[in-house]
Design a protein around this motif. Structure first.
Motif, PDB file in Angstrom:
ATOM      1  N   VAL A 196     -38.040  45.028  47.628  1.00  0.00           N
ATOM      2  CA  VAL A 196     -37.592  44.517  48.919  1.00  0.00           C
ATOM      3  C   VAL A 196     -36.213  45.097  49.218  1.00  0.00           C
ATOM      4  CG1 VAL A 196     -36.863  42.445  50.169  1.00  0.00           C
ATOM      5  CG2 VAL A 196     -38.914  42.392  48.741  1.00  0.00           C
TER       6      VAL A 196
ATOM      7  N   LEU B 136     -35.656  48.777  61.288  1.00  0.00           N
ATOM      8  CA  LEU B 136     -37.072  48.473  61.038  1.00  0.00           C
ATOM      9  C   LEU B 136     -37.603  49.106  59.756  1.00  0.00           C
ATOM     10  CD1 LEU B 136     -38.490  48.702  64.673  1.00  0.00           C
ATOM     11  CD2 LEU B 136     -38.125  46.637  63.296  1.00  0.00           C
TER      12      LEU B 136
ATOM     13  N   HIS C 246     -36.470  48.444  56.905  1.00  0.00           N
ATOM     14  CA  HIS C 246     -36.186  47.502  55.823  1.00  0.00           C
ATOM     15  C   HIS C 246     -36.934  46.186  56.028  1.00  0.00           C
ATOM     16  CE1 HIS C 246     -33.053  50.052  54.081  1.00  0.00           C
ATOM     17  NE2 HIS C 246     -32.784  50.390  55.331  1.00  0.00           N
ATOM     18  N   ASP C 247     -37.000  45.419  54.950  1.00  0.00           N
ATOM     19  CA  ASP C 247     -37.740  44.154  54.964  1.00  0.00           C
ATOM     20  C   ASP C 247     -36.909  42.995  55.499  1.00  0.00           C
ATOM     21  OD1 ASP C 247     -40.143  45.151  53.411  1.00  0.00           O
ATOM     22  OD2 ASP C 247     -38.557  45.544  51.944  1.00  0.00           O
ATOM     23  N   ILE C 248     -35.588  43.068  55.297  1.00  0.00           N
ATOM     24  CA  ILE C 248     -34.704  41.963  55.665  1.00  0.00           C
ATOM     25  C   ILE C 248     -33.559  42.497  56.519  1.00  0.00           C
ATOM     26  CG2 ILE C 248     -33.132  40.181  54.802  1.00  0.00           C
ATOM     27  CD1 ILE C 248     -34.791  40.152  52.205  1.00  0.00           C
TER      28      ILE C 248
ATOM     29  N   SER D  91     -41.407  44.122  64.435  1.00  0.00           N
ATOM     30  CA  SER D  91     -40.643  43.269  63.523  1.00  0.00           C
ATOM     31  C   SER D  91     -41.508  42.274  62.760  1.00  0.00           C
ATOM     32  CB  SER D  91     -39.582  42.505  64.319  1.00  0.00           C
ATOM     33  OG  SER D  91     -40.168  41.956  65.492  1.00  0.00           O
TER      34      SER D  91
ATOM     35  N   LYS E  56     -41.168  41.001  58.929  1.00  0.00           N
ATOM     36  CA  LYS E  56     -39.791  41.230  58.507  1.00  0.00           C
ATOM     37  C   LYS E  56     -38.974  39.960  58.702  1.00  0.00           C
ATOM     38  CE  LYS E  56     -40.199  46.153  59.555  1.00  0.00           C
ATOM     39  NZ  LYS E  56     -40.269  46.548  58.138  1.00  0.00           N
TER      40      LYS E  56
ATOM     41  N   TRP F   5     -39.240  38.380  64.518  1.00  0.00           N
ATOM     42  CA  TRP F   5     -38.667  38.237  63.181  1.00  0.00           C
ATOM     43  C   TRP F   5     -39.032  36.877  62.600  1.00  0.00           C
ATOM     44  CZ3 TRP F   5     -36.087  42.401  61.154  1.00  0.00           C
ATOM     45  CH2 TRP F   5     -35.700  43.407  62.055  1.00  0.00           C
TER      46      TRP F   5
ATOM     47  N   ALA G 104     -39.760  37.585  52.147  1.00  0.00           N
ATOM     48  CA  ALA G 104     -40.032  39.003  52.390  1.00  0.00           C
ATOM     49  C   ALA G 104     -41.088  39.540  51.426  1.00  0.00           C
ATOM     50  CB  ALA G 104     -38.746  39.811  52.264  1.00  0.00           C
TER      51      ALA G 104
ATOM     52  N   GLN H 268     -44.679  41.079  52.497  1.00  0.00           N
ATOM     53  CA  GLN H 268     -45.055  42.442  52.101  1.00  0.00           C
ATOM     54  C   GLN H 268     -46.526  42.498  51.719  1.00  0.00           C
ATOM     55  OE1 GLN H 268     -42.665  43.942  48.868  1.00  0.00           O
ATOM     56  NE2 GLN H 268     -41.367  45.140  50.231  1.00  0.00           N
TER      57      GLN H 268
ATOM     58  N   ASN I 135     -49.066  40.375  55.588  1.00  0.00           N
ATOM     59  CA  ASN I 135     -48.431  40.269  56.897  1.00  0.00           C
ATOM     60  C   ASN I 135     -49.256  39.357  57.807  1.00  0.00           C
ATOM     61  OD1 ASN I 135     -46.734  40.707  59.048  1.00  0.00           O
ATOM     62  ND2 ASN I 135     -47.183  42.872  59.284  1.00  0.00           N
TER      63      ASN I 135
END
Length: 205
Positions: free
Chosen positions: A3, A73, A75-77, A115, A118, A147, A192, A196, A199
């Protein structure tokens, strides 16, 4: 998959070598995330870029938002950092939220925004009241634009009203801030990782 996280600093000031209280709070969260094997890849100081006004993902020549959007975008967080001004989140943070409005029309074939899947958390600093109102503004807008907000998603510090002590001026991080940062990071990392692997399904209609 590991992550990863990215931070944005929505200070009203450009980078100038001067210490930033928002960066200091992001740093507290960076340390907390490292305890959960989550790397904070970088911090984007939004004032250093030309983020044009508008509600699309590309406002044309000279607009730096497309490259910032791509980085965010990836990244996960997202750690969404910003100061309180006049009792509310600052104008640069609002500019970013307005640009994210474009996500509503950028859905995939199941209606999911870019998003989706995420996670977003907040890092807020100020010398006046407004941390709860600022996080409420952020979280409503971030949720509207896809988000996911975990439980205990805001890490903040507010100094005494009408005084000049900033978060960056403190000799050490208050215990309650550090404890809250640990909870924010742990909950965000947990969520997160779950997203992953699974979703949101979106809509078939």
């Amino acid at each position: 998959m590991p992550v990863t996280a990215i931070a944005i600093n929505c200070s009203l000031k450009k980078s100038s070598g001067e210490a930033s209280s928002t960066d200091a709070m992001i740093g507290v969260l960076r340390d907390a995330f490292s305890q959960h094997d989550v790397e904070l890849a970088e911090t984007l100081r939004i004032a250093d870029y030309n983020v044009a006004p508008g509600v699309t993902s590309d406002e044309g020549d000279g607009d730096d938002w497309p490259q910032l959007r791509e980085k965010i975008l990836a990244h996960d967080i997202l750690v969404f950092g910003g100061p309180i001004w006049m009792g509310q989140i600052g104008s640069i943070a609002k500019r970013v939220l307005e640009r994210m409005d474009a996500f509503l029309s950028e859905t995939d074939d199941r209606g999911r925004m870019p998003s989706y899947g995420k996670v977003a958390v907040a890092a807020i600093v100020g010398n006046e009241d407004g941390a709860h109102w600022s996080s409420a503004q952020l979280f409503q807008s971030l949720n509207d634009t896809g988000w996911t907000i975990p439980a205990v998603a805001a890490c903040y510090w507010v100094g005494e009203a009408m005084h000049g002590t900033d978060f960056k001026d403190l000799d050490e991080t208050p215990d309650k801030v550090r404890q809250t940062a640990g909870m924010v990071a742990g909950n965000a990392a947990h969520l997160a990782k779950l997203l992953q692997g699974a979703n949101y399904p979106g809509s078939e209609g």
